[in-house]
Write a protein that holds these residues in place. Structure first.
Motif, PDB file in Angstrom:
ATOM      1  N   GLY A 415       1.127   1.590  -4.514  1.00 14.42           N
ATOM      2  CA  GLY A 415      -0.016   1.142  -3.704  1.00 14.42           C
ATOM      3  C   GLY A 415      -1.301   1.807  -4.167  1.00 14.42           C
ATOM      4  N   ASN A 441       8.048   1.664  -5.198  1.00  9.44           N
ATOM      5  CA  ASN A 441       8.876   1.498  -3.988  1.00  9.44           C
ATOM      6  C   ASN A 441       8.416   0.277  -3.186  1.00  9.44           C
ATOM      7  OD1 ASN A 441       6.547   2.393  -2.762  1.00  9.44           O
ATOM      8  ND2 ASN A 441       7.346   4.403  -2.208  1.00  9.44           N
ATOM      9  N   SER A 443       6.028  -0.492  -1.364  1.00 13.59           N
ATOM     10  CA  SER A 443       5.549  -0.345   0.019  1.00 13.59           C
ATOM     11  C   SER A 443       4.495   0.744   0.089  1.00 13.59           C
ATOM     12  CB  SER A 443       6.713   0.031   0.946  1.00 13.59           C
ATOM     13  OG  SER A 443       7.239   1.291   0.584  1.00 13.59           O
ATOM     14  N   TYR A 444       3.764   0.724   1.199  1.00  9.48           N
ATOM     15  CA  TYR A 444       2.953   1.869   1.598  1.00  9.48           C
ATOM     16  C   TYR A 444       3.901   2.770   2.398  1.00  9.48           C
ATOM     17  CZ  TYR A 444      -1.601  -0.474   0.549  1.00  9.48           C
ATOM     18  OH  TYR A 444      -2.695  -1.062  -0.041  1.00  9.48           O
TER      19      TYR A 444
HETATM   20 MG   LIG Z   1       4.455   2.800  -2.553  1.00 12.47          MG
END
Ligand SMILES: [Mg+2]
Ligand SMILES: Cc1ncc(C[n+]2csc(CCOP(=O)(O)OP(=O)(O)O)c2C)c(N)n1
Length: 517
Positions: A415, A441, A443-444
């Protein structure tokens, strides 16, 4: 000579060698002057966050300022977030911003903004030039201010850049530091000798080798422990260097670690506070009972102060090379099988070359990196000092331009990477020796972790929309290739080790996407 040439000539004489720029019409006289008065190499950043982050990386690396050239208020506004990180890193940055011609400013043209107000939020020094003749003094004052470890912003109106001037002598730089107070250092020395448990919190230049050596001499004599704040701007670690503990990120853990000390001495670091105000936990990390001491002000030279303190406590002139206060090389075991964040950190630790520079903007994935590599070959570490995402790729770019001879490794969360991803293009254009390791991954993740901490365990569609980086996932290989950087994806520790070795062996930038759970 015109004002722009005077600016460039003075900057060169003050030691400035590079300029990270994204110019516009109001900076074109300076762009022209960079060729007419050779001595500063210019680098294009495709957004201002790239320029300011690169200047931060360069400044952290060499402890001397790069120039940044930005277009009016909107250009500065785009670059502010990485100037904020630079401010927190105590990085020297010479930030030059063009302004409309003085006679045009009151017409309120479309790009007009309150540039000084923007500059004031991130700069330790800022000024708008009052005439063409003043420009030389302004540049010198700005460079002198950067030597205290701060961002200095000089705003130069377009008409002053264009006007002819016949100044041939440029002003030379003054001494930036206030002198030390020997009585204050004696008082600290006697308090350290009398205290049972002392922690020394090092920051800024104190985390470079000369400062660390002085701190280790003090440690050897008074038996204190050495700490850095959670996010140091630039620190040297590894074999032969003093062992410095890092304060944990979460405030409860940080308090648990630091509250054991009767006295905490701050040397180039402010008193730590919690990153956020969590309900039920205050701002401060230290307890009320703990005694705080400050070795010197931000305007004094912390390395000199530490050396002075070491001499005052009667420390030996240096530590033996095998002293147990210094890091010793022990290679990490190579992990095997499917990658996890921990295995990614351990693999990097196992193959990391001598003298590497690690730029850590890895958020949740790289947090484990700091603990195991105590036994690594000597390396330098730069972290996300101000919490403003988008620092890693630009900072790595600037570090590699500052030191093309050192392998730069950017441990980068997926991110965070996306805020200033176009810095990859500058790396490709300059053939920078940067290996970017994307912690993919998708995602945050930290926000999801914080939500769970706050008691929100069932994530609804809007929470997922705002914290997942899927639908679609980023295609990291194509993104990197699109900017001219060769890239691969890996999902096992073995493949990561193999790709790292080939990236280190081949000049120029590389990107490795590490697929993480
Ligand atoms: Mg991430
Ligand atoms: C400029 C800026 N914008 C937004 C944030 C808020 N923020 C903090 S962490 C984070 C997500 C980080 O995600 P990633 O970089 O993928 O790391 P991960 O948590 O997955 O390890 C965000 C959006 C910030 N710190 N800075």
């Amino acid at each position: 000579m015109n004002g722009a040439e005077l600016l460039v000539k003075t900057a060169i004489e003050a030691g400035v060698e590079v300029c990270f720029a994204n110019p516009g019409t109001t900076e074109l006289p300076i762009v022209t002057a960079l060729d007419k008065t050779p001595g500063i190499k210019a680098f294009l950043g495709l957004s201002e966050g790239v320029c300011t982050g690169a200047a931060d990386g360069y400044g952290r690396m060499l402890d001397k300022p790069a120039m940044v050239l930005l277009h009016l208020g909107p250009g500065l506004a785009n670059g502010l977030s990485n100037l904020h990180n630079a401010r927190r890193a105590k990085s020297p940055v010479l930030n030059v911003v063009g302004e409309h011609a003085t006679w045009h400013r009151n017409a309120d043209p479309p790009l007009a903004m309150d540039i000084e107000s923007l500059a004031g939020t991130v700069s330790g020094w800022w000024r708008t030039s009052k005439s063409t003749l003043d420009i030389s003094v302004d540049v010198v004052d700005a460079v002198t201010a950067t030597r205290l470890g701060q961002v200095a912003t000089l705003i130069v109106p377009h008409d002053y850049q264009l006007a002819e001037c016949d100044v041939n002598r440029v002003k030379t730089s003054g001494e930036p530091f206030d002198s030390l107070d020997p009585d204050a250092i004696k008082a600290v020395a006697s308090r350290l000798r009398a205290s049972r448990k002392v922690a020394v919190m090092l920051g800024g230049r104190a985390l470079r080798k000369p400062g660390l050596d002085a701190a280790a001499r003090i440690q050897k004599t008074v038996g204190c422990d050495l700490f850095t704040q959670t996010f140091p701007g630039y620190m040297e670690r590894g074999t032969g260097l003093p062992i410095v503990e890092r304060l944990p990120y979460f405030p409860r853990q940080a308090t648990r670690v630091i509250s054991q000390y009767e006295v905490v001495l701050f040397a180039g670091a402010p008193e730590p506070v919690a990153f956020f105000g969590y309900p039920g936990f205050g701002s401060q990390i230290l307890t009320d009972e703990q005694e705080r001491m400050t070795l010197c002000t931000d305007r004094q030279n912390v390395v000199e102060a530490l050396e002075n303190l070491a001499n005052t406590v009667g420390a030996p002139s240096h530590l033996a090379i095998n002293d147990n206060l210094l890091g010793r090389q022990e290679r990490q075991a190579m992990p095997e099988g499917k990658l996890t964040a921990e295995k990614a950190c351990l693999t990097l630790a196992a193959v990391q070359p001598e003298n590497a520079v690690i730029i850590d903007e890895s958020a949740t994935s790289g947090y484990l990196y700091f603990a195991p590599p105590a036994g690594l070959p000597a390396y330098s570490l730069m972290t996300l000092t101000g919490g403003a995402l988008g620092q890693g790729i630009p900072c790595a770019t600037g570090a590699a331009i500052a030191r093309p001879d050192r392998p730069v490794i950017n441990l980068e969360a997926d991110g965070s990477a996306m805020y200033t991803v176009q810095a990859l293009w500058t790396q490709a254009r300059e053939g920078s020796n940067v290996t970017t390791l994307i912690c993919s991954n998708r995602s945050y993740r930290i926000l999801q972790v914080e939500l769970v901490h706050a008691g929100n365990t069932s994530h609804g569609p809007n929470v997922l929309a705002l914290t997942e980086l899927t639908r679609p996932p980023f295609n990291w290989v194509k993104i990197a290739q699109g900017f001219g950087v060769p890239a691969v994806t890996v999902s096992t520790a073995e493949d990561l080790a193999k790709e790292l070795s080939s990236a280190f062996a081949e000049p120029g930038p590389h990107l490795i996407e590490m697929l993480l759970p």
